[in-house]
Design an enzyme around this catalytic site. Structure first.
Site, mmCIF file in Angstrom:
data_model
loop_
_atom_site.group_PDB
_atom_site.id
_atom_site.type_symbol
_atom_site.label_atom_id
_atom_site.label_comp_id
_atom_site.label_asym_id
_atom_site.label_seq_id
_atom_site.Cartn_x
_atom_site.Cartn_y
_atom_site.Cartn_z
ATOM 1 N N LYS A 129 13.608 61.833 1.895
ATOM 2 C CA LYS A 129 15.073 61.755 1.887
ATOM 3 C C LYS A 129 15.679 62.310 3.176
ATOM 4 C CE LYS A 129 15.666 61.728 -3.139
ATOM 5 N NZ LYS A 129 14.258 61.706 -3.506
ATOM 6 N N ARG A 169 11.221 49.736 -3.074
ATOM 7 C CA ARG A 169 10.538 48.994 -4.146
ATOM 8 C C ARG A 169 11.567 48.139 -4.882
ATOM 9 N NH1 ARG A 169 12.782 51.720 -8.353
ATOM 10 N NH2 ARG A 169 13.037 53.966 -8.148
ATOM 11 N N ASN A 215 15.363 53.280 -1.893
ATOM 12 C CA ASN A 215 14.218 53.038 -2.761
ATOM 13 C C ASN A 215 13.431 51.869 -2.196
ATOM 14 O OD1 ASN A 215 16.465 53.755 -5.351
ATOM 15 N ND2 ASN A 215 14.737 55.048 -4.842
ATOM 16 N N ARG A 264 19.444 50.401 -20.678
ATOM 17 C CA ARG A 264 18.032 50.760 -20.775
ATOM 18 C C ARG A 264 17.763 51.291 -22.183
ATOM 19 N NH1 ARG A 264 16.277 53.711 -15.091
ATOM 20 N NH2 ARG A 264 17.574 52.459 -13.665
ATOM 21 N N GLU A 314 22.033 69.615 -0.287
ATOM 22 C CA GLU A 314 23.008 68.545 -0.085
ATOM 23 C C GLU A 314 24.282 68.891 -0.844
ATOM 24 O OE1 GLU A 314 21.896 64.119 -0.166
ATOM 25 O OE2 GLU A 314 22.869 64.415 -2.118
ATOM 26 N N LYS A 319 19.773 57.080 -14.493
ATOM 27 C CA LYS A 319 20.610 55.930 -14.836
ATOM 28 C C LYS A 319 20.278 55.422 -16.240
ATOM 29 C CE LYS A 319 20.112 54.464 -10.024
ATOM 30 N NZ LYS A 319 19.437 53.457 -9.160
#
Length: 542
Positions: free
Chosen positions: A148, A327, A325, A374, A235, A272
């Site tokens: 990151k 992927r 990400n 989900r 952060e 998420k």
């Protein structure tokens, strides 16, 4: 492991020769012929990739752990190979065993899916070293953007704003006093974040300087256990931000295209749970700036294949780079629903050397609206504790605009060893209100017996006014769940409670024991006429 390494070292020259023999030179471009793909994953994403392989005439090969022997992804594949015990460290995270399965199957390429080894640069490199095609970005891009702090530096070089924070990981031996000074320069509230991984692991929120040292230790410990890398950085935590992201595709010929943004602000503990596209908060002007910024970051690192740039959007409409990400994302189906693009198909085409021929303008102009839930094997009434076990009955929703990406079937167990997500339920319609209504209908059709799921939670969520109006932020869900104060999601209406009470009363009166007790009382009075009358009454009520 040494034996597997020896096998690979002997097989490598033959695989390399085979790889050259299955390449065709078209103009100045080497195109790799891919006829068989090994899917280094399990569950719904393995099933999803199998389906695109079928569409493309490619033979799908899967791997499985002990507890996945009868799983759907195993049954749908042309070939399936065992790779070890159920624990991920002994199966789906074993590079040597996966590559051995690829060698034995004669696969041309490997698709990592998401999770497990999907963002492991060593795995991507090992696939290439074995003479196979890795369906994803280069190992160098994975290593760079998987950090990151390195990704933040790349965004800064691309001229994209980043959330204020430290530019390098905190040294392992840095004194607490030095960390405190760095934190003061970043500003509170802040996040202690792992430089690797995702999903909210290795992350701690700090609002009070007195909590900082403990939060750093906890984040390091969790990051080390989850990702094998305990490095963290600091952060700034923005106040009530939205989480939005941009899907990208890049080919090997310099073409890179961004897609319309996805809204991912509905999160529980940084994970998420609902995604939608387009974002209800993004104007056309912000979309142009956002997608251009995402493409600029990806071009800075010569990115290829599928990837996603994540941003935070503040209350004034300003966006900040968060991470990349490297992927395929869990939530990729909603992008497919509003663009008509099969992202997995393009992953495979890019990996074999094809040029992107998609219309960039169309990719940022969504057709309709799509939402994803989900569905987890979790008990929302027990603080979302995992609910593994056997699925006794399963009826997935269907009908216009509904898609259910699942790896679950009735009669199979949801194991305790992996992420408890059992499906992704997607609803598409011509606009957001219609998509919300369609999702409510689909949730009502979903029937899963034998385990607890998050369907009742989603049914409740899709009735909340703030969510329906699109007035959400990354802490919204945690806030409203806290306000519920443990109230159950499955609540019987008053009429149902009345019926249940009457049923209990009738059961008490009509049970064999109650009838026997009444008969005994009658016998004690030695009143023969009443005895036959009570028996008749009992027979009539039976």
């Amino acid at each position: 492991m040494a034996d597997a390494a020896a096998i690979l070292s002997v097989a490598r020259p033959r695989r390399e020769i085979s790889a050259w023999l299955t390449r065709s030179v078209i103009a100045d471009t080497i195109v790799t012929v891919v006829k068989k793909i090994l899917i280094a994953n399990r569950g719904e994403i393995a099933v999803r990739i199998i389906r695109t392989c079928r569409d493309m005439g490619i033979s799908p090969v899967t791997v499985f752990s002990e507890c996945d022997r009868a799983a759907l992804h195993v049954r749908l594949a042309d070939e399936a190979y065992p790779i070890g015990p159920s624990a991920p460290l002994e199966s789906y995270l074993r590079i040597d065993r996966i590559l051995d399965a690829a060698r034995r199957s004669g696969a041309d390429a490997v698709h990592p899916g998401y999770g497990f080894l999907a963002e492991n640069a060593d795995f991507a490199a090992a696939v290439g070293d074995a003479g196979l095609t890795f369906i994803g970005p280069t190992p160098e891009a994975i290593a760079l953007m998987g950090s990151k702090t390195a990704a933040r530096a790349a965004a800064t070089r691309a001229g994209v704003p980043v959330v204020p924070g430290t530019d390098t990981p905190l040294p392992a031996d840095v004194p607490d006093a030095d960390i405190a000074r760095l934190a003061a320069s970043v500003g509170y509230p802040l996040l202690v974040k792992a430089i690797a991984g995702g999903g909210g692991k290795g992350m701690r929120t700090v609002t009070d300087p007195a909590e900082l040292a403990g939060a750093v230790r906890a984040a390091r410990s969790e990051a080390g256990a989850s990702f094998g890398d305990a490095a963290v950085y600091l952060e700034r935590r923005l106040t009530r931000p939205r989480h939005v992201e941009v899907q990208l595709l890049g080919d090997r010929h310099g073409t890179l295209v961004p897609f319309v943004e996805r809204e991912c602000s509905i999160q529980r503990r940084h994970q998420k749970v609902v995604e939608e596209t387009p974002s209800p908060a993004i104007t056309p002007e912000v979309r142009r700036a956002l997608t251009s910024a995402a493409a600029a970051v990806a071009r800075m690192v010569d990115y290829t294949n599928a990837g996603t740039i994540e941003f935070l959007l503040d209350e004034d409409g300003r966006f900040y780079f968060l991470e990349m990400n490297t992927r395929l994302q869990v939530e990729h189906p909603i992008t497919e629903m509003v663009t008509g693009v099969d992202l997995v198909r393009w992953q495979i085409r890019i990996a074999r050397g094809d040029r992107l021929d998609l219309d960039p303008a169309r990719l940022v102009q969504p057709s309709g609206h799509a939402i994803e839930c989900r569905i987890y094997a979790e008990d929302p009434d027990q603080n979302f504790l995992p609910s593994p076990g056997r699925i006794e009955q399963l009826r997935a929703p269907a009908g216009p605009g509904i898609r259910d990406d699942s790896g679950a079937t009735a009669g199979l167990d949801v194991p305790i060893f992996y992420d408890p997500m059992i499906s992704k339920l997607i609803a598409w319609a011509e606009d957001r209100p219609a998509a919300l209504a369609r999702m409510r209908r689909a949730l009502g059709e979903y029937r899963i017996v034998g385990i607890k799921t998050t369907v009742p939670f989603f049914t409740w969520l899709f009735e909340q006014p703030e969510f329906l109006d699109g007035r959400v932020h990354t802490a919204y869900l945690d806030d409203v769940l806290r306000a519920r104060n443990g109230r159950p999601f499955v609540e019987a209406p008053p009429a149902a409670e009345d019926v249940a009470a009457m049923a209990v009363a009738l059961q008490a009166v009509l049970s064999p024991s109650a009838i026997a007790a009444h008969a005994a009382r009658e016998n004690g009075r030695d009143q023969t006429p009443r005895r036959w009358r009570s028996q008749a009454r009992a027979e009539a009520l039976r």
